[in-house]
Design an enzyme around this catalytic site. Sequence first.
Site, PDB file in Angstrom:
ATOM      1  N   LYS A   1      35.192  45.183  43.830  1.00  0.00           N
ATOM      2  CA  LYS A   1      36.464  44.461  43.704  1.00  0.00           C
ATOM      3  C   LYS A   1      37.621  45.380  43.291  1.00  0.00           C
ATOM      4  O   LYS A   1      38.781  44.999  43.417  1.00  0.00           O
ATOM      5  CB  LYS A   1      36.334  43.291  42.731  1.00  0.00           C
ATOM      6  N   ASP A   2      37.309  46.590  42.818  1.00  0.00           N
ATOM      7  CA  ASP A   2      38.356  47.549  42.474  1.00  0.00           C
ATOM      8  C   ASP A   2      38.821  48.365  43.675  1.00  0.00           C
ATOM      9  O   ASP A   2      39.802  49.107  43.583  1.00  0.00           O
ATOM     10  CB  ASP A   2      37.864  48.523  41.393  1.00  0.00           C
TER      11      ASP A   2
ATOM     12  N   LEU B   1      46.070  38.218  38.284  1.00  0.00           N
ATOM     13  CA  LEU B   1      46.978  37.248  38.914  1.00  0.00           C
ATOM     14  C   LEU B   1      46.189  36.194  39.681  1.00  0.00           C
ATOM     15  O   LEU B   1      46.577  35.027  39.743  1.00  0.00           O
ATOM     16  CB  LEU B   1      47.932  37.973  39.862  1.00  0.00           C
ATOM     17  N   ARG B   2      45.080  36.614  40.285  1.00  0.00           N
ATOM     18  CA  ARG B   2      44.229  35.681  41.040  1.00  0.00           C
ATOM     19  C   ARG B   2      43.674  34.588  40.121  1.00  0.00           C
ATOM     20  O   ARG B   2      43.750  33.396  40.437  1.00  0.00           O
ATOM     21  CB  ARG B   2      43.066  36.458  41.683  1.00  0.00           C
ATOM     22  N   ARG B   3      43.128  35.001  38.992  1.00  0.00           N
ATOM     23  CA  ARG B   3      42.569  34.026  38.053  1.00  0.00           C
ATOM     24  C   ARG B   3      43.661  33.145  37.464  1.00  0.00           C
ATOM     25  O   ARG B   3      43.503  31.935  37.339  1.00  0.00           O
ATOM     26  CB  ARG B   3      41.805  34.754  36.934  1.00  0.00           C
TER      27      ARG B   3
ATOM     28  N   ARG C   1      43.558  42.813  28.520  1.00  0.00           N
ATOM     29  CA  ARG C   1      43.118  44.080  29.113  1.00  0.00           C
ATOM     30  C   ARG C   1      42.007  44.663  28.270  1.00  0.00           C
ATOM     31  O   ARG C   1      41.709  44.209  27.186  1.00  0.00           O
ATOM     32  CB  ARG C   1      44.284  45.070  29.188  1.00  0.00           C
TER      33      ARG C   1
ATOM     34  N   ASN D   1      38.006  46.931  28.079  1.00  0.00           N
ATOM     35  CA  ASN D   1      36.647  46.757  28.575  1.00  0.00           C
ATOM     36  C   ASN D   1      36.038  45.459  28.071  1.00  0.00           C
ATOM     37  O   ASN D   1      36.657  44.720  27.290  1.00  0.00           O
ATOM     38  CB  ASN D   1      35.777  47.974  28.215  1.00  0.00           C
TER      39      ASN D   1
ATOM     40  N   THR E   1      35.901  44.920  24.277  1.00  0.00           N
ATOM     41  CA  THR E   1      37.239  44.683  23.723  1.00  0.00           C
ATOM     42  C   THR E   1      37.686  43.254  23.969  1.00  0.00           C
ATOM     43  O   THR E   1      38.227  42.584  23.078  1.00  0.00           O
ATOM     44  CB  THR E   1      38.251  45.658  24.358  1.00  0.00           C
ATOM     45  N   ARG E   2      37.440  42.760  25.171  1.00  0.00           N
ATOM     46  CA  ARG E   2      37.867  41.398  25.511  1.00  0.00           C
ATOM     47  C   ARG E   2      37.111  40.359  24.682  1.00  0.00           C
ATOM     48  O   ARG E   2      37.691  39.383  24.202  1.00  0.00           O
ATOM     49  CB  ARG E   2      37.656  41.149  27.006  1.00  0.00           C
TER      50      ARG E   2
ATOM     51  N   CYS F   1      43.795  45.106  44.614  1.00  0.00           N
ATOM     52  CA  CYS F   1      42.997  44.281  43.698  1.00  0.00           C
ATOM     53  C   CYS F   1      43.872  43.557  42.677  1.00  0.00           C
ATOM     54  O   CYS F   1      43.362  42.758  41.900  1.00  0.00           O
ATOM     55  CB  CYS F   1      41.947  45.147  42.991  1.00  0.00           C
TER      56      CYS F   1
END
Length: 310
Positions: free
Chosen positions: A85-86, A132-134, A151, A153, A156-157, A244
């Site tokens: 996806k990247d 933006l998609r989500r 933002r 990893n 972190t999230r 992406c």
Amino acid sequence: MDRHIKIGTRGSKLALWQANWVKSAIEKSGNGEWKAKVELVIIKTKGDKILDVPLAKVGGKGLFVKEIEEALLDGRIDLAVHSMKDMPSEIPEGLCIGAVPERETPKDVLISGKGLLLSELPAGACVGTSSLRRAAQLRRARPDIDIVPLRGNLDTRLKKLEHGDMDAIILAAAGVKRMNFESRITEYLDEDIMLPAVGQGALCIETRENDPEIEPVIGPLNHQETRSVVMGERAFLNCLEGGCQVPIAAHGKIERGIFTLSGLVADVDGKTIIQETLSGPETESETIGTDLGNCLLTMGAKQILENLKV
């Protein structure tokens, strides 16, 4: 015969998990004919260096792959492992998608602090994502919630969620499962709520074109059905000239020889979402992807994408 193979990868825990999976698979695939010494080469990308700005505002394509591709082109590494996806829709001249291993689930998941489903979150709840998609699809499903940038990893999230900075976060199921955080998942989001990113859940093993040393090494890792599906999704993305970080989504599947692809283009606020599905022979997945992209362009996606470039 001994072979020394250098794999280029980002340095995040998830990227290293993916690269180590490929490393292990290569080491097991020699069938006694050859033995490989496989080394990981960690390369920092632009997307890794800029952590305080939403990706959509950083601009440019290939934020997580460009520097790795440069190392592949100049011979510092022999192959690269990316999250599919990247990958931007266009691949640099001289490089190719050498193999696509079998896909993990492409779905997105909701992880909420109090174990609430998306439908159960209270009005005004803060949901974290920088996609933006989500965000567009979340605004369609729940226009009453607040979307905040997220933002970093996976660790972190999750820590931001634990610290109460937000009520829930949206992540790709594949990464959560690969990092053994599956028990944290509150809900797998259905496609009618959240259509995945192109290639989500799949790995991309990128190589130099016509590399006689590497092609037989990675050949056994290719899963043809996954490759056909992903290439159909990518043909859709390429038709739309999307990267992406654009609100574009697509998911394909093959059943009884028929390839079915659902695609979506949205504006950022989720008020306009153009979506369609096409089917045809699995051998024509890329043609179907291009046809679906053209279909959405004529339905109004062209104007949405042009507005995003302004």
